[in-house]
Write a protein that holds these residues in place. Structure first.
Motif, PDB file in Angstrom:
ATOM      1  N   THR A  56       4.684  -7.034   7.766  1.00 61.82           N
ATOM      2  CA  THR A  56       3.532  -5.924   7.997  1.00 61.82           C
ATOM      3  C   THR A  56       3.920  -4.630   7.264  1.00 61.82           C
ATOM      4  O   THR A  56       2.805  -3.894   6.679  1.00 61.82           O
ATOM      5  N   ALA A  57       5.198  -3.968   7.310  1.00 64.21           N
ATOM      6  CA  ALA A  57       5.453  -2.842   6.826  1.00 64.21           C
ATOM      7  C   ALA A  57       5.097  -2.964   5.449  1.00 64.21           C
ATOM      8  O   ALA A  57       4.992  -1.675   4.770  1.00 64.21           O
ATOM      9  N   LEU A  58       5.699  -3.931   4.788  1.00 67.28           N
ATOM     10  CA  LEU A  58       5.736  -4.132   3.327  1.00 67.28           C
ATOM     11  C   LEU A  58       4.284  -4.334   2.792  1.00 67.28           C
ATOM     12  O   LEU A  58       4.137  -3.991   1.222  1.00 67.28           O
ATOM     13  N   ASN A  59       3.439  -5.105   3.685  1.00 67.52           N
ATOM     14  CA  ASN A  59       2.288  -5.269   2.946  1.00 67.52           C
ATOM     15  C   ASN A  59       0.937  -4.757   3.502  1.00 67.52           C
ATOM     16  O   ASN A  59      -0.230  -4.569   3.059  1.00 67.52           O
ATOM     17  N   THR A  60       1.136  -3.466   4.339  1.00 64.59           N
ATOM     18  CA  THR A  60       0.134  -2.942   4.858  1.00 64.59           C
ATOM     19  C   THR A  60       0.390  -1.174   4.795  1.00 64.59           C
ATOM     20  O   THR A  60       1.414  -0.749   4.649  1.00 64.59           O
ATOM     21  N   ALA A  83      -4.598   6.388  -2.473  1.00 69.35           N
ATOM     22  CA  ALA A  83      -4.678   5.881  -3.489  1.00 69.35           C
ATOM     23  C   ALA A  83      -4.946   4.284  -3.629  1.00 69.35           C
ATOM     24  O   ALA A  83      -5.593   3.800  -4.494  1.00 69.35           O
ATOM     25  N   ASP A  84      -4.129   3.682  -2.695  1.00 66.25           N
ATOM     26  CA  ASP A  84      -4.183   2.205  -2.696  1.00 66.25           C
ATOM     27  C   ASP A  84      -5.266   1.594  -1.809  1.00 66.25           C
ATOM     28  O   ASP A  84      -5.412   0.384  -1.681  1.00 66.25           O
ATOM     29  N   LEU A  85      -6.017   2.266  -1.158  1.00 63.21           N
ATOM     30  CA  LEU A  85      -7.134   1.916  -0.419  1.00 63.21           C
ATOM     31  C   LEU A  85      -8.325   1.924  -1.122  1.00 63.21           C
ATOM     32  O   LEU A  85      -8.663   2.618  -1.665  1.00 63.21           O
ATOM     33  N   ILE A 131     -12.735  -0.003  -0.710  1.00 59.17           N
ATOM     34  CA  ILE A 131     -13.536  -0.482   0.232  1.00 59.17           C
ATOM     35  C   ILE A 131     -13.401  -2.149   0.109  1.00 59.17           C
ATOM     36  O   ILE A 131     -13.436  -2.692  -0.987  1.00 59.17           O
ATOM     37  N   GLY A 132     -13.639  -2.833   1.218  1.00 61.23           N
ATOM     38  CA  GLY A 132     -13.437  -4.177   1.503  1.00 61.23           C
ATOM     39  C   GLY A 132     -12.081  -4.755   1.833  1.00 61.23           C
ATOM     40  O   GLY A 132     -12.123  -5.976   2.086  1.00 61.23           O
ATOM     41  N   GLN A 133     -11.308  -3.928   1.984  1.00 64.34           N
ATOM     42  CA  GLN A 133      -9.941  -4.234   2.207  1.00 64.34           C
ATOM     43  C   GLN A 133      -9.821  -4.434   3.971  1.00 64.34           C
ATOM     44  O   GLN A 133     -10.421  -3.725   4.669  1.00 64.34           O
ATOM     45  N   ARG A 134      -9.121  -5.735   3.941  1.00 63.88           N
ATOM     46  CA  ARG A 134      -8.737  -6.306   5.522  1.00 63.88           C
ATOM     47  C   ARG A 134      -8.247  -5.339   6.347  1.00 63.88           C
ATOM     48  O   ARG A 134      -7.159  -4.826   5.585  1.00 63.88           O
ATOM     49  N   VAL A 135      -8.548  -5.190   7.496  1.00 64.59           N
ATOM     50  CA  VAL A 135      -7.760  -4.213   8.426  1.00 64.59           C
ATOM     51  C   VAL A 135      -7.524  -5.005   9.781  1.00 64.59           C
ATOM     52  O   VAL A 135      -8.399  -5.473  10.245  1.00 64.59           O
ATOM     53  N   GLU A 136      -6.238  -4.896  10.341  1.00 65.47           N
ATOM     54  CA  GLU A 136      -6.026  -5.071  11.564  1.00 65.47           C
ATOM     55  C   GLU A 136      -5.789  -3.961  12.514  1.00 65.47           C
ATOM     56  O   GLU A 136      -5.058  -2.929  12.156  1.00 65.47           O
ATOM     57  N   TYR A 195      -4.555  -4.194   4.939  1.00 70.68           N
ATOM     58  CA  TYR A 195      -3.624  -5.034   3.995  1.00 70.68           C
ATOM     59  C   TYR A 195      -4.126  -4.612   2.477  1.00 70.68           C
ATOM     60  O   TYR A 195      -4.988  -5.398   1.969  1.00 70.68           O
ATOM     61  N   TYR A 196      -3.685  -3.936   1.924  1.00 77.44           N
ATOM     62  CA  TYR A 196      -3.923  -3.299   0.738  1.00 77.44           C
ATOM     63  C   TYR A 196      -3.668  -4.296  -0.374  1.00 77.44           C
ATOM     64  O   TYR A 196      -4.158  -4.082  -1.632  1.00 77.44           O
ATOM     65  N   LYS A 197      -2.889  -5.273  -0.549  1.00 77.11           N
ATOM     66  CA  LYS A 197      -2.512  -6.155  -1.439  1.00 77.11           C
ATOM     67  C   LYS A 197      -3.224  -7.221  -1.560  1.00 77.11           C
ATOM     68  O   LYS A 197      -3.329  -7.958  -2.630  1.00 77.11           O
ATOM     69  N   GLU A 198      -4.300  -7.497  -0.547  1.00 84.25           N
ATOM     70  CA  GLU A 198      -4.904  -8.736  -0.419  1.00 84.25           C
ATOM     71  C   GLU A 198      -6.345  -8.392  -1.241  1.00 84.25           C
ATOM     72  O   GLU A 198      -6.611  -6.982  -1.288  1.00 84.25           O
TER      73      GLU A 198
END
Length: 503
Positions: A70-74, A393-395, A397-402, A475-478
């Motif tokens: 989670t820490a590496l992908n969010t 910078a990496d955020l 619109i449309g990125q999934r969030v938990e 989840y900014y990488k998705e």
């Protein structure tokens, strides 16, 4: 003591005494670890400790892997809060509160009655406006009758104008007839003069008596008088037609061809007709217009020249009817406004939600737009997450969030997506924004509010309250999904129906 151990163990050696005392046996040597193994209890404890350590390491690995993943992908922040729409309930009219039907923390539905004002003063106004409408309706009926009377007068004046023109034509014909009579009288005069000449010749030859001569003279005088009478009648007719008794041409029957259009009585009748035309809102004929021209212009308003159809069409546009109609419309609108104000005595809920901050009771006098209570929506809520400027910078619109609420901890997970970014950090939106242009400042990492819409949120289960702390994981990488996915800014316009799906 175990006999087996005693039999197998060697006897301790005897050491001779120096001072003559009896020799004493020496103690056997103490066994060391290198020569003798540990007890069984120690070995079991060691295995238990080793197993506990391995189990702890395994458990740590099990929990650490998701945390590390989670820490590496969010991207996360602990500066996030629940926000939602709030509707302030206020009356649209002033009055005294008759009853309050809800209280704080009560759930309400759209259209539910919340507060009722005393309707009696507004009902009286409705009754007054209703009477004004009825009076205006009666005025309209009277105006229509008056206009119809004017159009009837217009018809009468039109035929009066026609009769006037015909009268002029009759006078012209009478002039011709009297002129013919004048000619007849003149012929009679000539005949009597001839008879007088013959009577004189006969009397001179003594062929006739004095009486015959006197009779011939008298006949000439009578014929001359009749000629003069006929001439005066011709003069009278000409004067009646507005002409000179003796025209410059010397022809007594000489009259203008359009005399029936320009004669004074004809012009007067046309002026009366024009006055009535003005009262019913029709255009006036010009001062040089002739009656025939005015009538033809009037008939042009209908393809077939049907005067009755023209009048029927012109009745609604008459000034009197227009004025009465406008008055009726005004009173009807006043009545509609009064009824609307009466309906405003009942204050209904505009959204589904929960009542908060009620501050009104029965008997209170309130003013229009005075806040009575507030309703917070249960469904139209979102998360305002204040991310650091180094995280933005990496955020997109449309990125999934938990999301996790501090109230429920890790046992309840919420899903959402980023739907927008506030166009300005919190410091720029403050009442007194920082003035860093002076150069004397301390750099502070700024935070930008990011809006996160919940997906699949059910307020009946694990309800979120406005202001609760949340922890979002983006989840900014998705790959982003939904409207405006992957963008930083939304579209120029967006139409969102109430209660409809959100991006």
């Amino acid at each position: 003591m175990n006999p087996n151990n005693a039999a197998s163990s060697p006897a301790p050696p005897v050491v001779p005494s120096v001072d003559g005392t009896p020799p004493q046996p020496t103690s056997p040597p103490t066994p060391t670890t290198s020569t003798v193994g540990p007890p069984a209890g120690h070995r079991l404890r060691r295995w238990l400790i080793l197993a506990a350590v391995l189990a702890g390491l395994g458990t740590g690995v099990v929990f650490a892997i998701p945390i590390a993943t989670t820490a590496l992908n969010t991207i996360s922040t602990d500066d996030a809060y629940v926000n939602g729409h709030v509707t302030f309930v206020a009356p649209r009219v002033s009055g005294q509160i008759k009853q309050v039907l809800v209280d704080d923390n009560w759930r309400v539905k759209t259209g539910q009655l919340l507060v009722e004002l005393d309707p009696e003063p507004y009902q009286k106004i409705v009754d007054i406006k209703q009477a004004n409408v009825e009076s205006a309706e009666a005025d309209l009926v009277a105006a229509e009758a008056q206009v119809r009377g004017l159009f009837a007068l217009l018809r009468s004046q039109r035929w009066k104008l026609q009769a006037t023109m015909e009268s002029v034509d009759n006078q012209v014909a009478l002039l011709s007839a009297r002129y013919a009579t004048l000619g007849s009288k003149r012929a009679t005069l000539e005949r009597t003069k001839a008879d007088l000449g013959r009577a004189k010749d006969s009397f001179a030859k003594n062929a006739s008596s004095k009486a015959d001569l006197d009779q011939a003279n008298e006949a000439v005088k009578v014929a001359d008088a009749l000629v003069n009478q006929a001439l005066q009648e011709v003069y009278e007719t000409r004067v009646t037609l507005g002409l000179l008794p003796e025209p410059p041409s010397g022809i007594l029957t000489d009259v203008p061809k359009d005399l029936n259009q320009t004669f004074s009585t004809v012009r007067q009748a046309l002026a009366e007709l024009a006055q009535t035309l003005a009262q019913v809102g029709l255009s006036l004929p010009s001062s040089e217009a002739t009656p025939n021209g005015a009538i033809e212009d009037f008939k042009k308003q209908d393809a077939e020249g049907n005067v009755d159809r023209i009048i029927k069409k012109l009745i609604p546009s008459a000034p009197g009817i227009k004025q009465a109609t406008a008055k009726l419309l005004q009173t009807q609108r006043d009545l509609a406004q009064a009824k609307l104000n009466l309906s405003y005595c009942k204050v209904y809920a505009e959204i589904d939600g929960v009542v908060t901050r009620r501050n009104v009771n029965a008997g209170n006098n309130v003013q229009a737009a005075q806040q009575l209570m507030a309703i917070r929506s249960l469904t139209e809520i979102w998360i305002d997450a204040n991310f650091k400027e180094t995280q933005i910078a990496d955020l997109k619109i449309g990125q999934r969030v938990e999301l996790y609420a501090d109230t429920y901890g890790q046992r309840q997970k919420y899903n959402g997506r980023i739907t927008g970014f506030t166009y300005g950090t919190g410091s720029t939106l403050a009442l007194l924004p920082a003035q860093n242009a002076t150069g004397n400042f301390v750099k502070v990492v700024q935070r930008l509010p990011v809006r996160i819409e919940l997906e699949g949120y059910d307020p009946e289960k694990d309800t979120l309250y406005a202001g609760l702390s949340m922890t979002p994981y983006v989840y900014y990488k998705e790959a982003p999904q939904g409207p405006n996915a992957g963008q930083k800014l939304q579209d120029l316009t967006r139409s969102l129906a109430p209660g409809g799906p959100r991006p």
